[in-house]
Design a protein around this motif. Structure first.
Motif, mmCIF file in Angstrom:
data_model
loop_
_atom_site.group_PDB
_atom_site.id
_atom_site.type_symbol
_atom_site.label_atom_id
_atom_site.label_comp_id
_atom_site.label_asym_id
_atom_site.label_seq_id
_atom_site.Cartn_x
_atom_site.Cartn_y
_atom_site.Cartn_z
ATOM 1 N N TYR A 1 -59.254 74.635 -10.384
ATOM 2 C CA TYR A 1 -59.640 73.221 -10.475
ATOM 3 C C TYR A 1 -60.427 72.797 -9.236
ATOM 4 C CZ TYR A 1 -59.251 68.150 -10.398
ATOM 5 O OH TYR A 1 -59.528 66.811 -10.322
ATOM 6 N N ILE A 2 -59.939 73.236 -8.067
ATOM 7 C CA ILE A 2 -60.610 72.875 -6.810
ATOM 8 C C ILE A 2 -62.006 73.480 -6.762
ATOM 9 C CG2 ILE A 2 -60.573 73.184 -4.301
ATOM 10 C CD1 ILE A 2 -57.527 73.037 -4.448
ATOM 11 N N LEU A 3 -62.102 74.747 -7.127
ATOM 12 C CA LEU A 3 -63.401 75.429 -7.084
ATOM 13 C C LEU A 3 -64.388 74.836 -8.093
ATOM 14 C CD1 LEU A 3 -62.305 79.165 -6.693
ATOM 15 C CD2 LEU A 3 -63.307 77.668 -4.961
ATOM 16 N N SER A 4 -63.892 74.517 -9.272
ATOM 17 C CA SER A 4 -64.782 73.946 -10.283
ATOM 18 C C SER A 4 -65.234 72.547 -9.887
ATOM 19 C CB SER A 4 -64.088 73.914 -11.641
ATOM 20 O OG SER A 4 -62.928 73.092 -11.598
ATOM 21 N N THR A 5 -64.324 71.777 -9.265
ATOM 22 C CA THR A 5 -64.681 70.430 -8.799
ATOM 23 C C THR A 5 -65.714 70.512 -7.677
ATOM 24 O OG1 THR A 5 -62.476 69.591 -9.360
ATOM 25 C CG2 THR A 5 -63.791 68.276 -7.824
ATOM 26 N N LEU A 6 -65.466 71.445 -6.738
ATOM 27 C CA LEU A 6 -66.404 71.633 -5.630
ATOM 28 C C LEU A 6 -67.761 72.094 -6.148
ATOM 29 C CD1 LEU A 6 -66.950 71.719 -2.601
ATOM 30 C CD2 LEU A 6 -66.056 74.058 -2.568
ATOM 31 N N GLY A 7 -67.733 73.004 -7.117
ATOM 32 C CA GLY A 7 -68.986 73.483 -7.683
ATOM 33 C C GLY A 7 -69.750 72.377 -8.379
ATOM 34 N N GLY A 8 -69.024 71.526 -9.102
ATOM 35 C CA GLY A 8 -69.664 70.397 -9.766
ATOM 36 C C GLY A 8 -70.270 69.424 -8.777
ATOM 37 N N TYR A 9 -69.543 69.202 -7.676
ATOM 38 C CA TYR A 9 -70.046 68.295 -6.634
ATOM 39 C C TYR A 9 -71.319 68.853 -6.002
ATOM 40 C CZ TYR A 9 -70.515 66.444 -1.916
ATOM 41 O OH TYR A 9 -71.018 65.921 -0.748
ATOM 42 N N LEU A 10 -71.293 70.136 -5.655
ATOM 43 C CA LEU A 10 -72.443 70.753 -5.008
ATOM 44 C C LEU A 10 -73.660 70.754 -5.934
ATOM 45 C CD1 LEU A 10 -70.722 73.780 -3.208
ATOM 46 C CD2 LEU A 10 -71.590 71.678 -2.170
ATOM 47 N N PHE A 11 -73.419 71.022 -7.206
ATOM 48 C CA PHE A 11 -74.526 71.033 -8.174
ATOM 49 C C PHE A 11 -75.127 69.634 -8.313
ATOM 50 C CE2 PHE A 11 -75.986 70.206 -12.515
ATOM 51 C CZ PHE A 11 -77.005 71.134 -12.615
ATOM 52 N N THR A 12 -74.263 68.636 -8.457
ATOM 53 C CA THR A 12 -74.742 67.258 -8.622
ATOM 54 C C THR A 12 -75.465 66.779 -7.375
ATOM 55 O OG1 THR A 12 -72.845 66.804 -10.060
ATOM 56 C CG2 THR A 12 -74.053 64.898 -9.208
ATOM 57 N N SER A 13 -74.915 67.123 -6.205
ATOM 58 C CA SER A 13 -75.536 66.723 -4.942
ATOM 59 C C SER A 13 -76.918 67.347 -4.806
ATOM 60 C CB SER A 13 -74.652 67.147 -3.766
ATOM 61 O OG SER A 13 -75.285 66.847 -2.536
ATOM 62 N N ALA A 14 -77.024 68.642 -5.106
ATOM 63 C CA ALA A 14 -78.311 69.333 -4.998
ATOM 64 C C ALA A 14 -79.317 68.764 -5.985
ATOM 65 C CB ALA A 14 -78.118 70.828 -5.228
ATOM 66 N N LEU A 15 -78.847 68.452 -7.194
ATOM 67 C CA LEU A 15 -79.732 67.904 -8.225
ATOM 68 C C LEU A 15 -80.276 66.538 -7.802
ATOM 69 C CD1 LEU A 15 -80.881 68.165 -11.140
ATOM 70 C CD2 LEU A 15 -78.835 66.908 -11.902
ATOM 71 N N LEU A 16 -79.393 65.676 -7.289
ATOM 72 C CA LEU A 16 -79.806 64.330 -6.900
ATOM 73 C C LEU A 16 -80.592 64.332 -5.584
ATOM 74 C CD1 LEU A 16 -76.618 62.264 -7.840
ATOM 75 C CD2 LEU A 16 -78.812 62.364 -9.049
ATOM 76 N N LEU A 17 -80.364 65.353 -4.761
ATOM 77 C CA LEU A 17 -81.163 65.462 -3.535
ATOM 78 C C LEU A 17 -82.625 65.705 -3.901
ATOM 79 C CD1 LEU A 17 -80.996 65.628 -0.368
ATOM 80 C CD2 LEU A 17 -80.981 68.116 -0.670
ATOM 81 N N LYS A 18 -82.834 66.528 -4.906
ATOM 82 C CA LYS A 18 -84.204 66.859 -5.324
ATOM 83 C C LYS A 18 -84.791 65.798 -6.253
ATOM 84 C CE LYS A 18 -87.012 70.741 -6.903
ATOM 85 N NZ LYS A 18 -87.824 70.691 -5.674
ATOM 86 N N TYR A 19 -83.930 65.183 -7.048
ATOM 87 C CA TYR A 19 -84.397 64.178 -8.011
ATOM 88 C C TYR A 19 -83.600 62.880 -7.851
ATOM 89 C CZ TYR A 19 -86.278 68.418 -10.149
ATOM 90 O OH TYR A 19 -86.929 69.609 -10.374
ATOM 91 N N PRO A 20 -83.775 62.189 -6.738
ATOM 92 C CA PRO A 20 -82.987 60.970 -6.490
ATOM 93 C C PRO A 20 -83.270 59.844 -7.474
ATOM 94 C CG PRO A 20 -84.746 61.185 -4.877
ATOM 95 C CD PRO A 20 -84.701 62.473 -5.638
#
Length: 320
Positions: free
Chosen positions: A6-25
């Protein structure tokens, strides 16, 4: 095991969303509307080609084709807003007196020769030695954006500058601020229609948010990020006077601050990034290659010539 997953999947989701919004704010934030966009900014009017902060300097910079004039403001004893970098006039006039202790008519003239602060062992000479009023700049250059550094924490100065901006209907052509958080807060409270610069505290917060991945989720009030290129410090000091620890600190600060991903994210959100004070072609090249919106220089003519032939990635190609 399920907790770890659960922790790893949550962290992975956060990192993916952060990277996506960093590039496409734009997926989360509406880009700020540009009131003006500047690539060529003349520091103190171009302190390497005319005496700093003089009408002659501003006139020359505008004639060269600068997009923006950068200047500094103080308040005289009779509450006149003047354009000067220093509160104490010893460096610029040779007279050890504070602007706030004199009426405007009593201000001494500039020395005929001044050092260029951000260019080692260089000086500039000029015939226009008068300290001008801010209103003169507004009157003579009604269509030129002006970047105002409020040099002291003075409520009357902030109010007077705001009144002048409003009087000359320049809210859409002015940006103001200071490294001080308190001064920037007062500026915004006095006139929220004038866009503000990041103060030092907010720059540090910006970096913290960027490196923790939180920046894409964070709303930003400021419309302009104005920061130095730390590596230029190395050229301004004698090499033997810079210790190893100082060199490392400068390198680390430069590496943390000069980040293309950060600049690209901010510009995608409508925030302009200005880097100061650069006076060499290789510095201009690096700044623009990193994604800076504009460069602040003491040499308006040199920057104009550079921009005329600028090719992205040219410096990297030369080094390769």
């Amino acid at each position: 095991m399920s907790v770890v997953f659960y922790i790893l999947s949550t962290l992975g989701g956060y990192l993916f969303t952060s990277a996506l919004l960093l590039k496409y704010p734009g997926l989360l934030h509406r880009p700020k509307r540009h009131r003006f966009r500047c690539r060529h900014i003349s520091h103190r009017g171009g302190a390497g080609e005319n005496l700093e902060n003089t009408m002659a300097a501003f006139r020359h910079a505008v004639d060269v084709g600068t997009d923006m004039l950068e200047l500094d403001c103080h308040l005289t004893k009779d509450e006149q807003v003047v354009v000067s970098h220093d509160e104490n006039l010893k460096r610029s006039t040779g007279v050890d007196v504070n602007i706030s202790d004199l009426e405007y008519s009593e201000l001494p003239p500039y020395l005929c020769r001044l050092d260029v602060t951000f260019q080692k062992e260089c000086h500039c000479e000029g015939e226009d030695k008068r300290i001008p009023l801010l209103k003169e700049v507004f009157e003579d250059f009604p269509h030129t954006p002006v970047n105002i550094d409020i040099k002291v924490n003075n409520d009357v100065l902030i109010k007077k500058v705001s009144e002048l901006v409003s009087l000359y209907k320049r809210e859409h052509l002015t940006v103001w601020g200071n490294v001080s958080h308190e001064i920037v807060e007062k500026c915004h409270k006095e006139n929220a229609h004038i866009p503000i610069l990041f103060c030092l505290r907010r720059v540090l917060l910006l970096l913290g948010l960027f490196y923790t991945g939180l920046l894409p989720f964070f709303p930003i009030l400021e419309e302009f990020l104005e920061i130095p290129m730390p590596s230029i410090i190395l050229k301004l000091k004698e090499s033997e006077k810079i210790s190893r620890s100082q060199r490392f600190t400068i390198w680390l600060t430069d590496a943390l601050l000069m980040r293309k991903a950060l600049f690209d994210h901010l510009t995608a959100r409508g925030i302009q990034v200005y880097i100061w004070v650069l006076n060499e072609d290789e510095e201009y090249q690096r700044a623009f290659d990193l994604g800076a919106t504009g460069v602040m220089t003491d040499y308006p003519t040199k920057l104009k010539n550079f921009l005329h032939t600028y090719t992205p990635g040219q410096q990297k190609d030369k080094e390769g």
